[in-house]
Scaffold this motif. Structure first.
Motif, mmCIF file in Angstrom:
data_model
loop_
_atom_site.group_PDB
_atom_site.id
_atom_site.type_symbol
_atom_site.label_atom_id
_atom_site.label_comp_id
_atom_site.label_asym_id
_atom_site.label_seq_id
_atom_site.Cartn_x
_atom_site.Cartn_y
_atom_site.Cartn_z
ATOM 1 N N TYR A 54 -59.038 103.811 -41.988
ATOM 2 C CA TYR A 54 -58.370 102.436 -41.124
ATOM 3 C C TYR A 54 -58.671 100.978 -41.950
ATOM 4 O O TYR A 54 -58.090 99.938 -41.804
ATOM 5 C CB TYR A 54 -59.199 102.269 -39.941
ATOM 6 N N GLY A 55 -60.087 101.109 -42.638
ATOM 7 C CA GLY A 55 -60.213 99.872 -43.369
ATOM 8 C C GLY A 55 -59.259 99.433 -44.300
ATOM 9 O O GLY A 55 -58.964 98.345 -44.489
ATOM 10 N N LYS A 56 -59.115 100.481 -45.105
ATOM 11 C CA LYS A 56 -58.068 100.114 -46.206
ATOM 12 C C LYS A 56 -56.671 99.724 -45.593
ATOM 13 O O LYS A 56 -55.848 98.805 -46.150
ATOM 14 C CB LYS A 56 -58.096 101.115 -47.203
ATOM 15 N N GLN A 57 -56.102 100.364 -44.295
ATOM 16 C CA GLN A 57 -54.870 99.657 -43.952
ATOM 17 C C GLN A 57 -55.150 98.463 -43.352
ATOM 18 O O GLN A 57 -54.188 97.540 -43.628
ATOM 19 C CB GLN A 57 -54.689 100.596 -42.786
ATOM 20 N N ALA A 58 -56.292 98.036 -42.980
ATOM 21 C CA ALA A 58 -56.508 96.820 -42.281
ATOM 22 C C ALA A 58 -56.405 95.675 -43.627
ATOM 23 O O ALA A 58 -55.748 94.518 -43.635
ATOM 24 C CB ALA A 58 -57.543 96.344 -41.622
ATOM 25 N N MET A 59 -56.884 96.096 -44.653
ATOM 26 C CA MET A 59 -57.096 95.100 -45.892
ATOM 27 C C MET A 59 -55.733 94.936 -46.474
ATOM 28 O O MET A 59 -55.310 93.948 -46.853
ATOM 29 C CB MET A 59 -57.979 95.812 -46.965
ATOM 30 N N ARG A 60 -54.955 96.030 -46.483
ATOM 31 C CA ARG A 60 -53.579 95.935 -47.024
ATOM 32 C C ARG A 60 -52.781 95.097 -45.966
ATOM 33 O O ARG A 60 -51.979 94.326 -46.672
ATOM 34 C CB ARG A 60 -52.898 97.302 -47.345
ATOM 35 N N SER A 61 -52.816 95.011 -44.890
ATOM 36 C CA SER A 61 -52.243 94.445 -43.800
ATOM 37 C C SER A 61 -52.428 92.838 -43.979
ATOM 38 O O SER A 61 -51.690 91.809 -43.996
ATOM 39 C CB SER A 61 -52.395 94.934 -42.438
ATOM 40 N N GLN A 62 -53.711 92.626 -43.960
ATOM 41 C CA GLN A 62 -54.132 91.098 -44.371
ATOM 42 C C GLN A 62 -53.617 90.346 -45.600
ATOM 43 O O GLN A 62 -53.131 89.255 -45.658
ATOM 44 C CB GLN A 62 -55.829 91.045 -44.305
ATOM 45 N N VAL A 63 -53.741 91.211 -46.772
ATOM 46 C CA VAL A 63 -53.314 90.745 -47.792
ATOM 47 C C VAL A 63 -51.709 90.088 -47.799
ATOM 48 O O VAL A 63 -51.199 89.344 -48.274
ATOM 49 C CB VAL A 63 -53.362 91.948 -49.279
ATOM 50 N N ILE A 64 -50.949 91.175 -47.160
ATOM 51 C CA ILE A 64 -49.309 90.977 -46.762
ATOM 52 C C ILE A 64 -49.045 89.852 -45.922
ATOM 53 O O ILE A 64 -48.281 88.977 -46.091
ATOM 54 C CB ILE A 64 -48.592 92.063 -46.410
ATOM 55 N N LEU A 65 -49.957 90.061 -44.769
ATOM 56 C CA LEU A 65 -49.669 88.971 -43.591
ATOM 57 C C LEU A 65 -50.043 87.529 -43.726
ATOM 58 O O LEU A 65 -49.452 86.499 -43.468
ATOM 59 C CB LEU A 65 -50.511 89.213 -42.335
ATOM 60 N N ARG A 66 -51.013 87.216 -44.643
ATOM 61 C CA ARG A 66 -51.729 86.032 -44.921
ATOM 62 C C ARG A 66 -51.117 85.221 -46.274
ATOM 63 O O ARG A 66 -50.400 86.081 -47.144
ATOM 64 C CB ARG A 66 -53.336 85.966 -45.093
ATOM 65 N N ASP A 67 -51.190 83.990 -46.270
ATOM 66 C CA ASP A 67 -50.406 83.151 -47.295
ATOM 67 C C ASP A 67 -51.099 83.599 -48.615
ATOM 68 O O ASP A 67 -52.442 83.969 -49.055
ATOM 69 C CB ASP A 67 -50.622 81.659 -47.030
ATOM 70 N N ALA A 68 -50.237 83.434 -49.717
ATOM 71 C CA ALA A 68 -50.598 83.695 -50.995
ATOM 72 C C ALA A 68 -51.808 83.022 -51.452
ATOM 73 O O ALA A 68 -52.441 83.279 -52.500
ATOM 74 C CB ALA A 68 -49.194 83.561 -51.960
#
Length: 648
Positions: free
Chosen positions: A76-90
């Motif tokens: 779940y932690g890595k799922q959340a990390m991957r989602s945050q990388v995509i959702l937030r600005d570059a």
């Protein structure tokens, strides 16, 4: 989407529609585009919300990417990390984390392209064709075509395609593709731990041993054509799938496809795997957030402080992430310290400057013990890497596990100085010696690696075998050490089996005659053989908890319990027995003994008629007997016994 909007090229469409309009400090090189995700997705979807048919965040994740389909293969932690990388600005240094590409090329199905042109007037790229381990179209059963990238550009040329190279036979590849499409069609919100539990339970139900070296499963993979995917390292690949913290998603997909030929069965089991952290999440958000969507892989939240609405993975909220608008008014150090406060006992903080979430390390202090360590903040926040001072509590938990199997051993530390990794050091209180071993392996075979191996002579080993099985088995090759297999002759069927000494002493027996022991059968046998004085209850995969007459509890493998019920000498586990268990021989042994009694060549039809078995059952049994050398095929449909027994 580029074709529908009349835009030539993926790069131009990205710059016009899929790039954030916010001012960014980071310049993205022209002509670079990933095929699996874009950055700042939450802002992009919000900005284009009024555009006709523009997808929302959940639709992009669910239908236009493979993200949700691959979530079950991460924590779940890595799922959340991957989602945050995509959702937030570059330009957000907080989420400047490199992600491996899940889609490296565009794959197309020629027949799907023709159907799309007929139905829509144009063709488009289907997301489920881009799934890992997908080399054939699950719908049409044809080999996919890979589109080539244009020279020095990130665009792909959909007119220049080459066939994707198959790794196995077409039938196996098609089955694998149908399994990956099922994951895309119905994304599952579970984590890697749940998937491993489902996989181990399935192995047990199908009769595959859950213990290393996983010979039975490796044989099944070879017979079905799946072993070619593991590149002659089938056993090693299986061990990594079941125990390693880092896995090949591809290997896990292959194993699940083999064990679940009907993908919907896996989906049903995954849907009942549990609620995860749902209740904790609802409790956590009460104070600061409104939930505007159902609970799932991505939730839509409203901040009670500023009113901003945003998308986020629910576990990211549980890990200390907050509203992007409110976080914009905080320093990076303040945000990271808030996230670190959700780790372990909550007494962690940055020591000095925060250097980003990439591959750089930062200093993190554990206020409880005062230790400062250099670590990637991403490992601390998302992988839950705690301070080594918690080793004492961790060792106590490990000691509790060891006590359930044997009370003659004490866990005293770790072999490696790096906490939480490597082998544990165990003291054998009877001989006073210590040894290093993997805890999982030790719980399966709880014996001293020093005194037992040194003192066990061939004569003593044969005596132990006689104490366990009487005259039913005969040792044909002398004991060398615990890592060398010994040949045992089984009196009942007259065949030989090679077994490791420690495996035999823990209940493994003849390959031909052994059968899977179901939970209900084991519980009934224990009640009957002990006069109701002992009861067993399922505790772990293939393991059961049993309470002794003195109130102590132990956790043992089902095969070990059958051994202790059957042995001709007194048992330390079942001190009160009134009878031995009576179990019928397995179907494989029944066919072999019937063929041996015939003393001549036989056909599949004779087996079906005389033993009253179905076509599929006969085919599977004869294939197994032939594969393992018990019979040989004379010609198509005609077999004879290949005598493996040793003349005594």
């Amino acid at each position: 989407m580029a074709e529908c909007n009349g835009v030539s090229g993926i790069c131009k469409f990205q710059s016009d529609f899929l790039s954030s309009r916010k001012e960014t400090s980071k310049k993205v090189p022209v002509g670079t585009v990933r095929l699996d995700y874009i950055r700042g997705l939450d802002h992009v979807c919000k900005e284009n919300g009024a555009t006709t048919s523009f997808p929302d965040v959940d639709f992009v994740f669910r239908r236009m990417s493979v993200l949700y389909a691959l979530f079950p293969f991460d924590s779940y932690g890595k799922q959340a990390m991957r989602s945050q990388v995509i959702l937030r600005d570059a330009d957000n240094i907080l989420y400047d984390i490199p992600l491996n590409s899940e889609v490296s090329e565009i794959k197309l199905c020629p027949q799907c392209m023709e159907e799309d042109k007929l139905n829509h007037g144009f063709f488009y790229c289907h997301t489920w064709h881009q799934m890992p381990e997908t080399r054939m179209c699950a719908r049409h059963g044809v080999v996919l075509q890979a589109a080539q990238r244009k020279h020095k550009l990130a665009d792909v040329d959909l007119k220049q395609v080459v066939p994707v190279q198959l790794l196995a036979d077409p039938e196996t590849e098609w089955e694998l593709s149908k399994f990956t499409k099922a994951l895309y069609d119905k994304p599952l919100f579970i984590d890697l731990k749940s998937v491993r539990t489902i996989l181990q339970r399935r192995m047990e139900n199908l009769g595959y041993s859950g213990e290393s070296p996983y010979d039975e499963l490796a044989k099944g993979l070879r017979q079905s054509g799946y072993a070619v995917f593991f590149q002659e390292q089938t056993g090693r690949g299986i061990r990594r799938m079941l125990a390693s913290s880092w896995i090949h998603k591809e290997n896990l997909l292959r194993a699940l496809s083999f064990l679940f030929p009907e993908p919907e069965v896996f989906v049903r089991e995954a849907e009942t795997a549990g609620e995860g952290f749902r209740d904790d999440f609802y409790q956590y958000i009460k104070e600061n957030f409104h939930l505007l969507s159902p609970f799932g892989q991505t939730v839509f939240m409203e901040c009670k402080i500023c009113g901003n609405q945003f998308h986020i993975h629910p576990y990211a909220i549980m890990s200390g992430c907050g509203c992007p608008e409110c976080d914009g008014r905080l320093s990076l150090e303040e945000i990271v310290n808030r996230q670190l406060s959700h780790l372990g006992d909550g007494e962690y903080e940055l020591e000095g400057r925060f250097c980003g979430y990439g591959n750089r390390q930062s200093k993190i202090r554990h206020k409880t013990c005062g230790v400062v360590r250099k670590i990637r903040p991403a490992d601390a926040v998302w992988c839950r890497r705690e301070c080594g001072c918690t080793m004492e509590a961790d060792l106590s938990r490990k000691q509790e596990k060891v006590d359930r199997y044997s009370r003659n051993f004490k866990v005293i530390g770790y072999e490696s100085k790096k906490w939480g990794n490597g082998k544990v050091m165990i003291l054998h209180e009877e001989c006073g010696q210590t040894f290093a071993t993997d805890l999982v392996n030790f719980l399966k075979f709880p014996y001293c690696r020093k005194c037992r191996q040194r003192n066990l002579s061939p004569q003593l080993f044969e005596k132990r075998v006689k104490d366990l099985v009487g005259d039913e088995y005969v040792v044909k090759t002398p004991f060398v050490n615990q890592d060398t297999k010994i040949t045992f002759w089984h009196k009942t069927c007259g065949t030989c089996t090679d077994i490791l000494p420690v495996e035999f002493q823990n209940g493994k027996r003849c390959d031909l005659c052994s059968t899977v022991i179901r939970q209900e059968e084991l519980q009934q046998l224990v009640l009957e053989c002990t006069g109701g004085k002992y009861h067993v209850a399922p505790k772990e995969i293939s393991r059961y908890e049993i309470q002794g007459l003195d109130g102590t509890t132990m956790v043992k493998d089902s095969r070990f319990l059958i051994q202790e019920l059957s042995r001709p000498t007194p048992s330390m586990v079942f001190r009160h027995r009134i009878k031995k268990p009576e179990r019928a021989i397995g179907k494989k042994a029944e066919v072999y003994l019937w063929a041996k009694e015939k003393g001549r060549q036989f056909s599949c039809m004779e087996v079906k008629q005389e033993l009253q078995m179905g076509d599929t059952q006969v085919h599977n049994i004869l294939s197994w007997l032939k594969k393992n050398g018990y019979i040989r095929r004379v010609r198509y449909g005609l077999y004879e016994v290949s005598y493996r027994d040793i003349d005594l």
